[in-house]
Design a protein around this motif. Structure first.
Motif, PDB file in Angstrom:
ATOM      1  N   PHE A  62       0.581  -1.200  -0.292  1.00 20.04           N
ATOM      2  CA  PHE A  62      -0.070  -0.060   0.376  1.00 20.04           C
ATOM      3  C   PHE A  62       0.837   1.238   0.316  1.00 20.04           C
ATOM      4  O   PHE A  62      -0.015   2.230  -0.589  1.00 20.04           O
ATOM      5  N   THR A  63       2.291   1.459   0.689  1.00 20.41           N
ATOM      6  CA  THR A  63       3.034   2.060   0.275  1.00 20.41           C
ATOM      7  C   THR A  63       4.706   2.035  -0.158  1.00 20.41           C
ATOM      8  O   THR A  63       5.467   2.148   0.845  1.00 20.41           O
ATOM      9  N   PRO A  64       4.415   1.533  -1.367  1.00 21.96           N
ATOM     10  CA  PRO A  64       5.569   1.190  -1.432  1.00 21.96           C
ATOM     11  C   PRO A  64       6.556   1.722  -1.490  1.00 21.96           C
ATOM     12  O   PRO A  64       8.114   1.391  -2.145  1.00 21.96           O
ATOM     13  N   ARG A  65       6.761   3.112  -1.427  1.00 26.22           N
ATOM     14  CA  ARG A  65       7.631   4.353  -1.190  1.00 26.22           C
ATOM     15  C   ARG A  65       8.847   4.413  -0.257  1.00 26.22           C
ATOM     16  O   ARG A  65       9.816   4.679   0.270  1.00 26.22           O
ATOM     17  N   ALA A  66       7.739   3.446   0.784  1.00 25.90           N
ATOM     18  CA  ALA A  66       7.522   3.688   2.399  1.00 25.90           C
ATOM     19  C   ALA A  66       8.948   2.554   2.631  1.00 25.90           C
ATOM     20  O   ALA A  66       9.071   1.249   2.294  1.00 25.90           O
ATOM     21  N   PRO A  67      10.168   2.624   3.507  1.00 27.38           N
ATOM     22  CA  PRO A  67      11.250   2.402   3.627  1.00 27.38           C
ATOM     23  C   PRO A  67      10.822   0.880   4.574  1.00 27.38           C
ATOM     24  O   PRO A  67      11.446   0.971   5.652  1.00 27.38           O
ATOM     25  N   ALA A  68      10.084   0.006   3.720  1.00 28.27           N
ATOM     26  CA  ALA A  68       9.469  -1.246   4.669  1.00 28.27           C
ATOM     27  C   ALA A  68      10.492  -1.792   5.675  1.00 28.27           C
ATOM     28  O   ALA A  68       9.928  -2.251   7.162  1.00 28.27           O
ATOM     29  N   PRO A  69      11.632  -1.780   5.290  1.00 26.87           N
ATOM     30  CA  PRO A  69      11.965  -3.396   6.186  1.00 26.87           C
ATOM     31  C   PRO A  69      12.902  -2.207   8.078  1.00 26.87           C
ATOM     32  O   PRO A  69      12.648  -2.922   8.764  1.00 26.87           O
ATOM     33  N   LEU A  70      13.098  -0.976   7.574  1.00 27.42           N
ATOM     34  CA  LEU A  70      13.967   0.400   8.133  1.00 27.42           C
ATOM     35  C   LEU A  70      12.782  -0.111   8.796  1.00 27.42           C
ATOM     36  O   LEU A  70      11.978   0.274  10.613  1.00 27.42           O
ATOM     37  N   LEU A  71      11.534   0.328   8.964  1.00 31.54           N
ATOM     38  CA  LEU A  71       9.717   0.777   9.765  1.00 31.54           C
ATOM     39  C   LEU A  71       9.633  -0.072   9.946  1.00 31.54           C
ATOM     40  O   LEU A  71       9.181  -0.575  11.407  1.00 31.54           O
ATOM     41  N   ALA A  72      10.014  -1.789   9.991  1.00 30.27           N
ATOM     42  CA  ALA A  72       9.270  -3.386   9.717  1.00 30.27           C
ATOM     43  C   ALA A  72      10.553  -3.461  11.910  1.00 30.27           C
ATOM     44  O   ALA A  72       9.998  -3.407  12.614  1.00 30.27           O
ATOM     45  N   LEU A  73      11.483  -3.186  11.494  1.00 23.92           N
ATOM     46  CA  LEU A  73      12.592  -3.319  12.261  1.00 23.92           C
ATOM     47  C   LEU A  73      12.661  -2.136  13.667  1.00 23.92           C
ATOM     48  O   LEU A  73      13.029  -2.360  15.271  1.00 23.92           O
ATOM     49  N   ALA A  74      12.331  -0.577  13.406  1.00 27.17           N
ATOM     50  CA  ALA A  74      11.681   0.269  14.567  1.00 27.17           C
ATOM     51  C   ALA A  74      10.528   0.100  14.670  1.00 27.17           C
ATOM     52  O   ALA A  74      11.012   0.496  16.207  1.00 27.17           O
ATOM     53  N   VAL A  75       9.810  -1.001  14.929  1.00 22.49           N
ATOM     54  CA  VAL A  75       8.399  -0.760  15.194  1.00 22.49           C
ATOM     55  C   VAL A  75       8.626  -2.578  16.471  1.00 22.49           C
ATOM     56  O   VAL A  75       8.958  -2.127  17.696  1.00 22.49           O
ATOM     57  N   ALA A  76       9.572  -3.164  15.851  1.00 16.70           N
ATOM     58  CA  ALA A  76      10.124  -4.437  16.518  1.00 16.70           C
ATOM     59  C   ALA A  76      11.482  -4.212  17.670  1.00 16.70           C
ATOM     60  O   ALA A  76      10.841  -4.580  19.196  1.00 16.70           O
ATOM     61  N   ILE A  77      11.788  -3.029  17.490  1.00 16.59           N
ATOM     62  CA  ILE A  77      12.766  -2.017  19.120  1.00 16.59           C
ATOM     63  C   ILE A  77      11.978  -1.737  19.691  1.00 16.59           C
ATOM     64  O   ILE A  77      12.339  -1.568  21.196  1.00 16.59           O
ATOM     65  N   ILE A  78      11.039  -0.797  19.722  1.00 18.71           N
ATOM     66  CA  ILE A  78      10.440  -0.843  20.231  1.00 18.71           C
ATOM     67  C   ILE A  78       9.537  -1.528  21.330  1.00 18.71           C
ATOM     68  O   ILE A  78       9.531  -1.292  21.606  1.00 18.71           O
ATOM     69  N   ALA A  79       9.079  -2.295  19.972  1.00 17.45           N
ATOM     70  CA  ALA A  79       7.937  -3.635  21.040  1.00 17.45           C
ATOM     71  C   ALA A  79       8.926  -4.291  21.774  1.00 17.45           C
ATOM     72  O   ALA A  79       8.299  -4.244  23.419  1.00 17.45           O
ATOM     73  N   SER A  80       9.681  -4.605  21.230  1.00 18.16           N
ATOM     74  CA  SER A  80      11.525  -5.388  22.237  1.00 18.16           C
ATOM     75  C   SER A  80      11.596  -4.234  22.862  1.00 18.16           C
ATOM     76  O   SER A  80      11.602  -4.955  24.726  1.00 18.16           O
ATOM     77  N   GLY A  81      11.838  -3.266  23.414  1.00 22.60           N
ATOM     78  CA  GLY A  81      11.924  -2.179  25.039  1.00 22.60           C
ATOM     79  C   GLY A  81      10.746  -2.040  25.751  1.00 22.60           C
ATOM     80  O   GLY A  81      10.852  -2.329  26.777  1.00 22.60           O
ATOM     81  N   LEU A  82       9.965  -1.634  25.106  1.00 22.46           N
ATOM     82  CA  LEU A  82       8.331  -1.097  25.724  1.00 22.46           C
ATOM     83  C   LEU A  82       7.670  -2.184  26.512  1.00 22.46           C
ATOM     84  O   LEU A  82       7.232  -2.471  27.598  1.00 22.46           O
ATOM     85  N   LEU A  83       7.614  -4.015  25.471  1.00 22.22           N
ATOM     86  CA  LEU A  83       7.015  -4.882  26.322  1.00 22.22           C
ATOM     87  C   LEU A  83       7.921  -5.699  26.837  1.00 22.22           C
ATOM     88  O   LEU A  83       7.392  -6.802  27.587  1.00 22.22           O
ATOM     89  N   GLY A  84       8.949  -5.865  27.238  1.00 20.78           N
ATOM     90  CA  GLY A  84      10.155  -6.393  27.631  1.00 20.78           C
ATOM     91  C   GLY A  84      10.062  -8.045  27.260  1.00 20.78           C
ATOM     92  O   GLY A  84      10.100  -8.736  27.443  1.00 20.78           O
ATOM     93  N   LEU A  85       9.984  -7.461  25.901  1.00 20.97           N
ATOM     94  CA  LEU A  85      10.457  -9.341  25.287  1.00 20.97           C
ATOM     95  C   LEU A  85      11.593  -9.765  25.086  1.00 20.97           C
ATOM     96  O   LEU A  85      11.007 -11.597  25.368  1.00 20.97           O
ATOM     97  N   PRO A  86      12.416  -9.849  25.470  1.00 24.24           N
ATOM     98  CA  PRO A  86      13.802 -10.920  26.737  1.00 24.24           C
ATOM     99  C   PRO A  86      13.527 -10.807  27.168  1.00 24.24           C
ATOM    100  O   PRO A  86      13.762 -12.633  27.585  1.00 24.24           O
ATOM    101  N   GLY A  87      11.960 -10.242  28.344  1.00 21.48           N
ATOM    102  CA  GLY A  87      12.231 -11.845  28.893  1.00 21.48           C
ATOM    103  C   GLY A  87      11.076 -12.722  28.957  1.00 21.48           C
ATOM    104  O   GLY A  87      10.568 -13.343  29.502  1.00 21.48           O
ATOM    105  N   ALA A  88      10.813 -12.509  27.795  1.00 22.46           N
ATOM    106  CA  ALA A  88       8.903 -13.671  27.530  1.00 22.46           C
ATOM    107  C   ALA A  88       9.282 -14.409  26.695  1.00 22.46           C
ATOM    108  O   ALA A  88       8.848 -15.246  25.886  1.00 22.46           O
ATOM    109  N   GLY A  89      10.714 -14.603  26.681  1.00 24.36           N
ATOM    110  CA  GLY A  89      12.013 -15.584  25.877  1.00 24.36           C
ATOM    111  C   GLY A  89      12.132 -15.100  24.523  1.00 24.36           C
ATOM    112  O   GLY A  89      12.378 -16.097  23.988  1.00 24.36           O
ATOM    113  N   VAL A  90      11.675 -13.814  24.016  1.00 16.45           N
ATOM    114  CA  VAL A  90      11.739 -13.721  22.580  1.00 16.45           C
ATOM    115  C   VAL A  90      13.997 -13.489  22.563  1.00 16.45           C
ATOM    116  O   VAL A  90      14.207 -12.829  23.462  1.00 16.45           O
ATOM    117  N   ALA A  91      13.992 -13.779  21.625  1.00 12.54           N
ATOM    118  CA  ALA A  91      15.865 -13.908  21.277  1.00 12.54           C
ATOM    119  C   ALA A  91      16.209 -12.726  20.675  1.00 12.54           C
ATOM    120  O   ALA A  91      15.624 -12.471  19.859  1.00 12.54           O
TER     121      ALA A  91
END
Length: 563
Positions: free
Chosen positions: A202-231
């Protein structure tokens, strides 16, 4: 002959001709490409079993060297899915069970060896190897590579661990581990894939991999994913790459795999460069491209990067974003440096499943059943070659798959040379056009007692017998008094084939049939005239073209009007 320095360092030419209005599009294109290259480079490093910073080194050093020495304006050089999975296979074979430090050293040694081979190929002027693998074979090879990568990344997507022992065994092991899937990791995987494919759709000009990894890093920090067993990726060193000394003891073990990676690196690089070149730009110079990609790998290896090559996706992003010169690649390299210097602490929180999702999202595109269908529709034989290349990678592994791909390409070439077509010709009524007889043209002219045959290509020891096997049934069927061979599409007649032609002429003559030849090119005509065949045929049975031969036949064979 002395070479102009501009030929060795193409960047001098584009720097001297640089226009001020190119600066803005080059910078914007470089930043846009960096948003794609940087996260994918980190992800591809994990395919090879290397730390993510190795991917960043690869997006920095080789990118800079190629920008200075390459002849393609838009080509973006870091690493690719194909190179990454081949590197993984070679490292696994060279240092089985090796720790991180051993793998990093082996990866740098491999890059250095790949680069040295490409530089040597440039010195030997082997630029033609870019065409060494046919397109159908490359389709089969890359589709298999894509499938292998997807299977390779599945454990990370599911949050499980397996011992990798081969494609089919890995699938069985993954199935066996399904009950142990980490639901949190799997949920993150689904979110990442939906986000990446959604952005691409839907937004082919957007840097999809960069945005996806940014969301993953934010989620990892805010939700404490490493503590939930996420490598997660874990801590990575901050700063520029240091000099990495190769392990010379590995060269004897790794050189065959390095040769395969060098071939694929150059093949992918030249294909991407050709695909996105524009008419106004200087032409690509294959031997200079060998040198540029080779030195990019040598320099990268000395600073700890993995093998590198030009990538189609990142080059497409670079070109579509408006890149005018290799300054855009220098900006992309600067993006990798900025990531190393400023963003390392945040990257440590990055879930491995997110990187695997990026890898899978951009590896699936390699699997192209539509291309298989198109190849099958056009040429069934080449479809079989594609299938064999695909099976070679899946059954034998990626590095042996390259050997299969090259062998299959050569077999396809040999098959075409071994079995050239043989046609019986007629003349389109009312014209001087001769064409193969067929049911589609029932009105074409033929002459009683005259059989016109045509073959194509080089006639040599490997195919002469096969050509004869196709011609003799036509002779037996028509029982002509004259067999006229149209040589307009024959560019060479080799000695063994010439001897077989002499024997065929004698056999025909013994059966009361004369052999005529027409439309020989100067080289082939000289070969025939210097042989016994030339003495036998004389000038009377050698003709400038088919039209002259037919007219001579009509004059010397009264009553032989066209049918």
């Amino acid at each position: 002959m002395n070479r102009n320095p501009l030929d060795l360092i193409p960047s001098i030419a584009w720097l001297r001709a640089y226009q001020k209005d190119w600066l803005r599009p080059d910078v914007l294109a470089g930043l846009t490409a960096a948003a794609v290259v940087v996260p994918k480079a980190m992800a591809y490093a994990t395919i090879a079993g290397l730390p993510v910073q190795i991917g960043l080194y690869t997006a920095f050093v080789p990118m800079v060297i190629y920008a200075l020495l390459g002849t393609s304006r838009p080509l973006s050089v870091s690493t690719t899915t194909t190179i990454a999975i081949l590197t993984a296979a070679e490292l696994g074979a060279a240092v089985p069970g090796g720790g991180t430090a051993e793998l990093v050293t082996a990866g740098a040694t491999l890059a250095l060896l790949v680069g040295a081979m490409l530089v040597l190929a440039s010195v030997l002027r082997f630029g033609f190897i870019a065409n060494f693998i046919s397109e159908p074979v490359l389709t089969g090879f890359k589709s298999a590579i894509g499938l292998v990568i997807v299977v390779d990344q599945l454990p990370k997507l599911l949050g499980v661990h397996i011992d990798k022992t081969g494609f089919f065994r890995d699938i069985l092991a993954i199935v066996g581990q399904l009950p142990h899937t980490s639901l949190v990791t799997f949920a993150l995987t689904v979110v990442m894939l939906v986000l990446i494919f959604g952005l691409e759709r839907f937004t082919p000009r957007a840097p999809a991999p960069l945005l996806a990894l940014a969301v993953a890093i934010i989620a990892s920090g805010l939700l404490g994913l490493p503590g939930a067993g996420v490598a997660t990726v874990g801590s990575i060193p901050t700063g520029l790459p240091a000099v990495a000394w190769p392990n010379l003891d590995l060269i004897e073990v790794m050189w065959p795999g390095a040769a395969g990676i060098a071939l694929m690196s150059f093949t992918e690089s030249i294909a991407a460069a050709r695909a996105f070149s524009e008419p106004r730009e200087p032409r690509l110079v294959p031997n200079q491209e060998l040198l540029a990609v080779g030195l990019a790998n040598v320099a990268g290896g000395l600073f700890g990067s993995m093998p590198a090559g030009g990538g189609t996706t990142q080059t497409a992003v670079n070109r579509r974003a408006g890149a005018r010169t290799q300054l855009a690649e220098l900006v992309t390299a600067a993006g990798a440096v900025a990531t190393l210097l400023l963003l390392a602490p945040m990257i440590a929180l990055l879930p491995q499943a997110a990187l695997a999702a990026v890898v899978v999202a951009y590896s699936v595109d390699l699997i192209r059943p539509v291309e298989f269908r198109e190849i099958r529709h056009v040429r069934r034989t080449e479809f079989y070659w594609a299938v064999v290349a695909f099976a070679g990678v899946v059954l034998l592994g990626t590095l042996k798959g390259i050997l299969v791909a090259v062998i299959v390409s050569l077999l396809a070439l040999v098959h075409q040379a071994y079995s050239p077509p043989v046609y019986a010709l007629g003349r389109k009524r009312g014209t001087d056009v001769f064409r193969p007889l067929s049911r589609e043209h029932p009105d074409d002219e033929t002459w009683p007692g005259l059989l016109i045959l045509r073959t194509e290509g080089r006639v040599f020891f490997a195919n002469a017998q096969r050509i004869g096997e196709q011609m003799w049934p036509l002779v037996k069927q028509t029982q002509p008094s004259v067999v006229l061979i149209d040589c307009s599409a024959v560019f060479d007649i080799e000695y063994t084939a010439l001897k077989m032609l002499i024997e065929a002429e004698a056999k025909l003559r013994s059966e009361g049939i004369l052999l005529w030849m027409a439309a020989l090119n100067p080289e082939a005509l000289a070969v025939v005239r210097h042989s016994k065949l030339g003495e036998t045929l004389g000038r009377e049975r050698l003709f400038f073209n088919l039209q002259a031969a037919v007219e001579h036949y009509r004059q010397t064979a009264p009553g032989q009007a066209a049918r």
